[in-house]
Design a protein around this motif. Sequence first.
Motif, PDB file in Angstrom:
ATOM      1  N   GLU A  94       0.861  -1.172   0.000  1.00 28.51           N
ATOM      2  CA  GLU A  94       0.000   0.000   0.000  1.00 28.51           C
ATOM      3  C   GLU A  94       0.905   1.231   0.000  1.00 28.51           C
ATOM      4  O   GLU A  94       1.611   1.490   0.964  1.00 28.51           O
ATOM      5  CB  GLU A  94      -0.898  -0.018   1.241  1.00 28.51           C
ATOM      6  CG  GLU A  94      -2.018   0.974   1.195  1.00 28.51           C
ATOM      7  CD  GLU A  94      -3.008   0.793   2.343  1.00 28.51           C
ATOM      8  OE1 GLU A  94      -4.115   1.312   2.226  1.00 28.51           O
ATOM      9  OE2 GLU A  94      -2.654   0.142   3.352  1.00 28.51           O
ATOM     10  N   VAL A  95       0.910   1.972  -1.128  1.00 27.84           N
ATOM     11  CA  VAL A  95       1.803   3.124  -1.247  1.00 27.84           C
ATOM     12  C   VAL A  95       1.250   4.348  -0.531  1.00 27.84           C
ATOM     13  O   VAL A  95       2.000   5.176  -0.032  1.00 27.84           O
ATOM     14  CB  VAL A  95       2.126   3.455  -2.722  1.00 27.84           C
ATOM     15  CG1 VAL A  95       3.016   2.406  -3.325  1.00 27.84           C
ATOM     16  CG2 VAL A  95       0.875   3.620  -3.541  1.00 27.84           C
ATOM     17  N   GLU A  96      -0.066   4.481  -0.514  1.00 27.46           N
ATOM     18  CA  GLU A  96      -0.750   5.468   0.311  1.00 27.46           C
ATOM     19  C   GLU A  96      -2.108   4.873   0.640  1.00 27.46           C
ATOM     20  O   GLU A  96      -2.459   3.820   0.119  1.00 27.46           O
ATOM     21  CB  GLU A  96      -0.868   6.830  -0.392  1.00 27.46           C
ATOM     22  CG  GLU A  96      -1.513   6.803  -1.750  1.00 27.46           C
ATOM     23  CD  GLU A  96      -1.484   8.162  -2.426  1.00 27.46           C
ATOM     24  OE1 GLU A  96      -2.498   8.870  -2.329  1.00 27.46           O
ATOM     25  OE2 GLU A  96      -0.456   8.494  -3.013  1.00 27.46           O
ATOM     26  N   ARG A  97      -2.839   5.506   1.512  1.00 26.58           N
ATOM     27  CA  ARG A  97      -4.080   4.908   1.989  1.00 26.58           C
ATOM     28  C   ARG A  97      -5.015   4.515   0.842  1.00 26.58           C
ATOM     29  O   ARG A  97      -5.439   5.352   0.048  1.00 26.58           O
ATOM     30  CB  ARG A  97      -4.784   5.874   2.929  1.00 26.58           C
ATOM     31  CG  ARG A  97      -5.979   5.260   3.586  1.00 26.58           C
ATOM     32  CD  ARG A  97      -6.651   6.277   4.475  1.00 26.58           C
ATOM     33  NE  ARG A  97      -8.008   5.831   4.741  1.00 26.58           N
ATOM     34  CZ  ARG A  97      -8.413   5.372   5.905  1.00 26.58           C
ATOM     35  NH1 ARG A  97      -7.572   5.310   6.901  1.00 26.58           N
ATOM     36  NH2 ARG A  97      -9.649   4.991   6.071  1.00 26.58           N
ATOM     37  N   GLY A  98      -5.312   3.219   0.747  1.00 28.60           N
ATOM     38  CA  GLY A  98      -6.252   2.709  -0.251  1.00 28.60           C
ATOM     39  C   GLY A  98      -5.690   2.553  -1.653  1.00 28.60           C
ATOM     40  O   GLY A  98      -6.420   2.242  -2.580  1.00 28.60           O
ATOM     41  N   LYS A  99      -4.375   2.750  -1.842  1.00 27.13           N
ATOM     42  CA  LYS A  99      -3.755   2.624  -3.169  1.00 27.13           C
ATOM     43  C   LYS A  99      -2.673   1.562  -3.109  1.00 27.13           C
ATOM     44  O   LYS A  99      -1.811   1.609  -2.237  1.00 27.13           O
ATOM     45  CB  LYS A  99      -3.196   3.965  -3.616  1.00 27.13           C
ATOM     46  CG  LYS A  99      -4.280   5.019  -3.652  1.00 27.13           C
ATOM     47  CD  LYS A  99      -4.035   6.046  -4.682  1.00 27.13           C
ATOM     48  CE  LYS A  99      -5.238   6.974  -4.734  1.00 27.13           C
ATOM     49  NZ  LYS A  99      -5.092   7.996  -5.677  1.00 27.13           N
ATOM     50  N   TYR A 100      -2.727   0.637  -4.079  1.00 27.45           N
ATOM     51  CA  TYR A 100      -1.869  -0.546  -4.036  1.00 27.45           C
ATOM     52  C   TYR A 100      -1.033  -0.682  -5.305  1.00 27.45           C
ATOM     53  O   TYR A 100      -1.444  -0.254  -6.378  1.00 27.45           O
ATOM     54  CB  TYR A 100      -2.725  -1.812  -3.872  1.00 27.45           C
ATOM     55  CG  TYR A 100      -3.608  -1.788  -2.656  1.00 27.45           C
ATOM     56  CD1 TYR A 100      -3.124  -2.206  -1.428  1.00 27.45           C
ATOM     57  CD2 TYR A 100      -4.911  -1.318  -2.732  1.00 27.45           C
ATOM     58  CE1 TYR A 100      -3.929  -2.179  -0.297  1.00 27.45           C
ATOM     59  CE2 TYR A 100      -5.721  -1.281  -1.613  1.00 27.45           C
ATOM     60  CZ  TYR A 100      -5.225  -1.717  -0.398  1.00 27.45           C
ATOM     61  OH  TYR A 100      -6.013  -1.681   0.718  1.00 27.45           O
ATOM     62  N   ILE A 101       0.132  -1.298  -5.137  1.00 24.89           N
ATOM     63  CA  ILE A 101       1.032  -1.592  -6.253  1.00 24.89           C
ATOM     64  C   ILE A 101       1.644  -2.963  -6.005  1.00 24.89           C
ATOM     65  O   ILE A 101       1.748  -3.407  -4.858  1.00 24.89           O
ATOM     66  CB  ILE A 101       2.123  -0.500  -6.392  1.00 24.89           C
ATOM     67  CG1 ILE A 101       2.895  -0.650  -7.697  1.00 24.89           C
ATOM     68  CG2 ILE A 101       3.053  -0.503  -5.198  1.00 24.89           C
ATOM     69  CD1 ILE A 101       3.775   0.549  -8.030  1.00 24.89           C
ATOM     70  N   VAL A 102       2.043  -3.635  -7.075  1.00 26.90           N
ATOM     71  CA  VAL A 102       2.697  -4.940  -6.943  1.00 26.90           C
ATOM     72  C   VAL A 102       4.056  -4.739  -6.284  1.00 26.90           C
ATOM     73  O   VAL A 102       4.805  -3.838  -6.650  1.00 26.90           O
ATOM     74  CB  VAL A 102       2.883  -5.605  -8.331  1.00 26.90           C
ATOM     75  CG1 VAL A 102       3.676  -6.885  -8.215  1.00 26.90           C
ATOM     76  CG2 VAL A 102       1.540  -5.879  -8.973  1.00 26.90           C
ATOM     77  N   ASN A 103       4.353  -5.560  -5.295  1.00 27.97           N
ATOM     78  CA  ASN A 103       5.639  -5.494  -4.603  1.00 27.97           C
ATOM     79  C   ASN A 103       6.630  -6.356  -5.380  1.00 27.97           C
ATOM     80  O   ASN A 103       6.579  -7.577  -5.306  1.00 27.97           O
ATOM     81  CB  ASN A 103       5.486  -5.991  -3.160  1.00 27.97           C
ATOM     82  CG  ASN A 103       6.741  -5.781  -2.358  1.00 27.97           C
ATOM     83  OD1 ASN A 103       7.721  -5.220  -2.830  1.00 27.97           O
ATOM     84  ND2 ASN A 103       6.716  -6.248  -1.123  1.00 27.97           N
ATOM     85  N   LEU A 104       7.527  -5.719  -6.125  1.00 29.33           N
ATOM     86  CA  LEU A 104       8.485  -6.458  -6.957  1.00 29.33           C
ATOM     87  C   LEU A 104       9.680  -6.967  -6.161  1.00 29.33           C
ATOM     88  O   LEU A 104      10.451  -7.762  -6.657  1.00 29.33           O
ATOM     89  CB  LEU A 104       8.960  -5.584  -8.117  1.00 29.33           C
ATOM     90  CG  LEU A 104       7.879  -5.166  -9.100  1.00 29.33           C
ATOM     91  CD1 LEU A 104       8.452  -4.253 -10.166  1.00 29.33           C
ATOM     92  CD2 LEU A 104       7.208  -6.362  -9.732  1.00 29.33           C
TER      93      LEU A 104
END
Length: 195
Positions: free
Chosen positions: A70-80
């Motif tokens: 979670e990069v900021e509240r409620g926003k997600y990115i694949v953890n490479l």
Amino acid sequence: MPKKRKYISHKNDLKLMEIGRLILRFMNANASKIYNYKQIADGIDYKNPRQRELVIQALHKLQGSEKIKEVERGKYIVNLKIAGTLTGIIDFNQSGNAYVNVEGMEDDIFIHSKNVKDALQGDKVLIITYHYKGKKLEGSVLEVLERTRTEFVGTFQKVAHKDFGFVVCDKNQSILIFLFQRINSITPKMEIRLL
């Protein structure tokens, strides 16, 4: 009187694992993009409120296992940068599925044809691994690290009465098709370069 134990559904856990797999497949299509839960739910075609609640639960499970962050509240990115990522050479079979040969591992890792992204035969790829339905180890291609071939030779096929055509390249292992738009003059045999 003793307290009753709370019943935990394993069926729900399997459902969340399946949704997690769909989420990872969707997010891996563009691994550098940041998504919110609504974009993810729409991307995997989970649109009603109950389904979106399952998506949120699956996101929390994926975040707990560090497959996404979670990069900021409620926003997600694949953890490479997770423990489940491996690097190896991809080898396709005739059905379009592939196996990745990882140095130091005894068995090759199976990659379903839907999860190969834009990898080609012999490319060096970064993959994420998971256990499909809790059974065998599978993977999805996150990105192509190094191409083995960048030049392909094929036959040009123009679409009649249209402003585009295809170059069909066939090498014994696979068939590649490249689309060309706005054609002026192209010879029947030509050399193309994959970038």
